[in-house]
Each structure stands twice: as structure tokens, then as C-alpha cells.
Design an enzyme around this catalytic site. Structure first.
Site, PDB file in Angstrom:
ATOM      1  N   ASN A   1       0.872  -1.183   0.000  1.00 40.42           N
ATOM      2  CA  ASN A   1       0.000   0.000   0.000  1.00 40.42           C
ATOM      3  C   ASN A   1       0.903   1.225   0.000  1.00 40.42           C
ATOM      4  O   ASN A   1       1.467   1.587   1.028  1.00 40.42           O
ATOM      5  CB  ASN A   1      -0.885  -0.020   1.258  1.00 40.42           C
ATOM      6  N   TRP A   2       1.038   1.834  -1.175  1.00 40.02           N
ATOM      7  CA  TRP A   2       1.977   2.961  -1.304  1.00 40.02           C
ATOM      8  C   TRP A   2       1.435   4.250  -0.688  1.00 40.02           C
ATOM      9  O   TRP A   2       2.169   5.227  -0.537  1.00 40.02           O
ATOM     10  CB  TRP A   2       2.301   3.211  -2.781  1.00 40.02           C
ATOM     11  N   LYS A   3       0.144   4.261  -0.389  1.00 42.99           N
ATOM     12  CA  LYS A   3      -0.497   5.464   0.180  1.00 42.99           C
ATOM     13  C   LYS A   3      -0.209   6.671  -0.732  1.00 42.99           C
ATOM     14  O   LYS A   3      -0.118   6.526  -1.940  1.00 42.99           O
ATOM     15  CB  LYS A   3      -0.047   5.708   1.613  1.00 42.99           C
TER      16      LYS A   3
ATOM     17  N   HIS B   1      -9.522   1.097   4.627  1.00 42.92           N
ATOM     18  CA  HIS B   1      -8.272   1.282   5.370  1.00 42.92           C
ATOM     19  C   HIS B   1      -8.553   2.191   6.558  1.00 42.92           C
ATOM     20  O   HIS B   1      -9.365   3.122   6.466  1.00 42.92           O
ATOM     21  CB  HIS B   1      -7.201   1.894   4.456  1.00 42.92           C
TER      22      HIS B   1
ATOM     23  N   GLU C   1      -7.030   4.599   7.742  1.00 48.54           N
ATOM     24  CA  GLU C   1      -6.844   6.040   7.459  1.00 48.54           C
ATOM     25  C   GLU C   1      -8.072   6.625   6.771  1.00 48.54           C
ATOM     26  O   GLU C   1      -8.431   7.775   7.003  1.00 48.54           O
ATOM     27  CB  GLU C   1      -5.573   6.242   6.610  1.00 48.54           C
TER      28      GLU C   1
ATOM     29  N   GLU D   1      -5.744  -5.210  10.327  1.00 41.09           N
ATOM     30  CA  GLU D   1      -4.720  -4.195  10.591  1.00 41.09           C
ATOM     31  C   GLU D   1      -5.027  -3.489  11.908  1.00 41.09           C
ATOM     32  O   GLU D   1      -5.829  -2.540  11.932  1.00 41.09           O
ATOM     33  CB  GLU D   1      -4.712  -3.155   9.468  1.00 41.09           C
TER      34      GLU D   1
ATOM     35  N   GLY E   1       2.031   2.023  10.843  1.00 44.75           N
ATOM     36  CA  GLY E   1       2.962   3.147  10.715  1.00 44.75           C
ATOM     37  C   GLY E   1       3.597   3.563  12.035  1.00 44.75           C
ATOM     38  O   GLY E   1       4.217   4.618  12.120  1.00 44.75           O
TER      39      GLY E   1
ATOM     40  N   SER F   1       3.078  -2.345  10.477  1.00 43.22           N
ATOM     41  CA  SER F   1       4.523  -2.350  10.730  1.00 43.22           C
ATOM     42  C   SER F   1       5.189  -3.694  10.433  1.00 43.22           C
ATOM     43  O   SER F   1       6.160  -4.070  11.089  1.00 43.22           O
ATOM     44  CB  SER F   1       4.817  -1.900  12.168  1.00 43.22           C
TER      45      SER F   1
ATOM     46  N   GLY G   1       4.740   1.148   4.860  1.00 45.76           N
ATOM     47  CA  GLY G   1       6.071   1.746   4.746  1.00 45.76           C
ATOM     48  C   GLY G   1       7.097   0.868   4.052  1.00 45.76           C
ATOM     49  O   GLY G   1       7.837   1.331   3.168  1.00 45.76           O
TER      50      GLY G   1
HETATM   51  C1  PEP Z   1      -0.948   0.022   6.027  1.00 42.61           C
HETATM   52  O1  PEP Z   1      -1.083   1.223   5.955  1.00 42.61           O
HETATM   53  O2  PEP Z   1      -1.774  -0.725   5.462  1.00 42.61           O
HETATM   54  C2  PEP Z   1       0.170  -0.507   6.788  1.00 42.61           C
HETATM   55  C3  PEP Z   1       0.167  -1.745   7.156  1.00 42.61           C
HETATM   56  O3  PEP Z   1       1.172   0.408   7.045  1.00 42.61           O
HETATM   57  P1  PEP Z   1       2.596   0.074   7.759  1.00 42.61           P
HETATM   58  O4  PEP Z   1       3.077  -1.220   7.186  1.00 42.61           O
HETATM   59  O5  PEP Z   1       3.463   1.228   7.405  1.00 42.61           O
HETATM   60  O6  PEP Z   1       2.315  -0.031   9.226  1.00 42.61           O
END
Ligand code: PEP
Length: 253
Positions: A9-11, A98, A100, A170, A176, A216, A238
């Protein structure tokens, strides 16, 4: 056998040139290093779907994904992107719900039901995200809350439709933050979710559902997470922005 999936997921990251460079690195590394049956997905910003999609044409085990779509088919929704548009440029997966988007854009379970419907109607697979806050976990309501996210957004689907849904658990406190759920915590929630799916659709459908872990994940912890019996891969934020890290995660099965 369930499909193993690692989705990046490049966001809202990368310029066009950076996005194309990262894609080329991933394509080359997957071609040279990945054997076996992992499906890789890159969920890129909308504006890069077409150009990234072209680079993926040669690599059948890497799919193109988007990070959201609008719930309506078309119309006067300035600035929005429809499922039909995504499908028309070769998108195969769409991240929905997601945390976010739930947090910053007020997406509710009810709204996500409509988004899931329209993504499936357009022949793409939703990667449906669910997860609890730290406060909710500390209150001990996390299992009920996360199961309810599935009930309210997904359990209206027929078993045939549900077969095209990928789940991503998640925990919000792990996204993050550098704080990963322990492999026991991930396994415990994934097993609960699978049992919850079985209670609605039966064991065969539940056993065939890919449930990814996100939060993470990195090359140092992916092997242990993916080693859990109910963890079928990862949704990676990330670490998906660095080709070497992303590849090492993909190779962690
Ligand atoms: C995500 O945003 O889906 C995610 C898992 O982010 P990160 O790996 O950076 O925690």
C-alpha cells in the site's frame, strides 16, 4: 490451499518517476527471486495505475491494485474515481476501509458495504481492512468490534461473491507506528475472523479466505507472522516503498 498474498500500500507517496522506478525494481526482483505461489499486489496512487499497469503486463504474479474507490457507479462527484474507471485501466484489487480512510474520511461500515458491492460488480477483488484501536483492545472489545466490521460490510454477500474478498486485519495501533502485533496476537485475531466467516458461510468458504496481516510488518518480523496458520500474507505500508524490503517480505513464506 489458500492464496498467499503480499500487497503493498503505497499510500500518498512517490512521484511518477519514482513510482515507475520502484515498479521496475519490484518486477525484476520478483522475476529473479520469487518462486512459488505468492500473489504480489501493488496498490498505487490512482494517477499511476495505467503506467504502472503497463510495467506489470509481463509478470502474472504481480497484480495492480488501487487504494479506494467511490461507492456510486458514476455521476456528479467531482474529484472522485469510480470502480468502472479502475476496472477499465486494468485494476484487479482495491483496498477498502483502510483505517486512514475510516479515520480521516469518515468511512463507516455502512458506506463500505456499498463500496464492496461496486468493486465486486466490476469484477475486482476488495482487500477489506478491519482493525481496532489500542483503546478498544485495552477495553477487551476488539474481537467483537472487528468481527462486527465484517458482519456489517460483508455478510450481505452471497458465498460466491464473498469468495472474491480478501481480508486484511490491521490493528490501528500497529499501522505506521513501528509497533507490530505479536505473532500470537495476529494469529488469535485471524483465527477469530476465520471462525466468524465460517459461522456465516461455512468452513469451506472460511478455509479458502485469504486473511492478511498489516501493521509495521517488515523483513525482520514477516517470517514469524506469515508462519502462523491463519496468516495468509500481509498488507504492507512503509516497507513496500523500498523494493529490497518488500521483496524480503514476499520471500518470508
Ligand atoms: C498500512 O497502511 O496498510 C500498513 C500496514 O502500514 P505500515 O506497514 O506502514 O504499518
Amino acid at each position: 490451499m489458500r492464496q498467499k498474498i503480499v500487497a503493498g500500500n503505497w499510500k500518498m507517496n512517490k512521484t511518477r518517476d519514482e513510482a515507475l522506478a520502484l515498479t521496475s525494481e519490484i518486477v525484476n526482483m520478483v522475476r529473479d527471486e520469487v518462486r512459488g505461489d505468492v500473489q504480489v499486489v501493488v496498490c498505487v496512487p490512482f494517477v499511476y495505475l495505467t503506467s504502472v499497469g503497463k510495467l506489470l503486463e509481463t509478470q502474472s504474479n504481480i497484480s495492480l491494485g488501487a487504494q479506494n474507490c467511490h461507492q456510486k457507479a458514476s455521476g456528479a462527484f467531482t474529484g472522485e474515481i469510480s470502480a468502472a474507471m479502475l476496472q477499465s485501466v486494468g485494476t484487479q484489487y482495491v483496498i477498502l476501509g483502510h483505517s486512514e480512510r475510516r479515520q480521516y474520511f469518515g468511512e463507516s461500515n455502512e458506506l463500505l458495504k456499498d463500496k464492496v458491492n461496486i468493486v465486486l460488480e466490476n469484477g475486482m477483488k476488495p482487500i477489506f481492512c478491519c482493525g481496532e484501536t489500542l483503546e478498544q483492545r485495552e477495553q477487551g472489545i476488539h474481537f467483537d468490534l472487528v468481527c462486527n466490521q465484517l458482519t456489517e460490510s460483508l455478510f450481505h454477500l452471497t458465498p460466491e461473491q464473498f469468495a472474491n474478498v480478501v481480508i486484511a486485519y490491521e490493528p490501528i495501533w500497529a499501522i505506521g507506528t513501528g509497533k507490530t502485533a505479536t505473532s500470537d496476537q495476529a494469529q488469535e485475531m485471524h483465527a477469530k475472523l476465520r471462525a466468524h466467516i465460517a459461522s456465516k458461510y461455512g468452513a469451506a468458504v472460511a478455509d479458502a479466505t485469504s486473511i492478511l496481516y498489516g501493521g509495521s510488518a517488515n523483513p525482520g518480523n514477516a517470517r514469524e507472522l506469515f508462519g502462523q496458520s491463519d496468516v495468509d500474507g500481509g498488507l504492507i505500508g512503509g516497507a513496500s516503498l523500498k523494493s529490497r524490503d518488500f521483496l524480503d517480505i514476499i520471500k518470508s513464506f
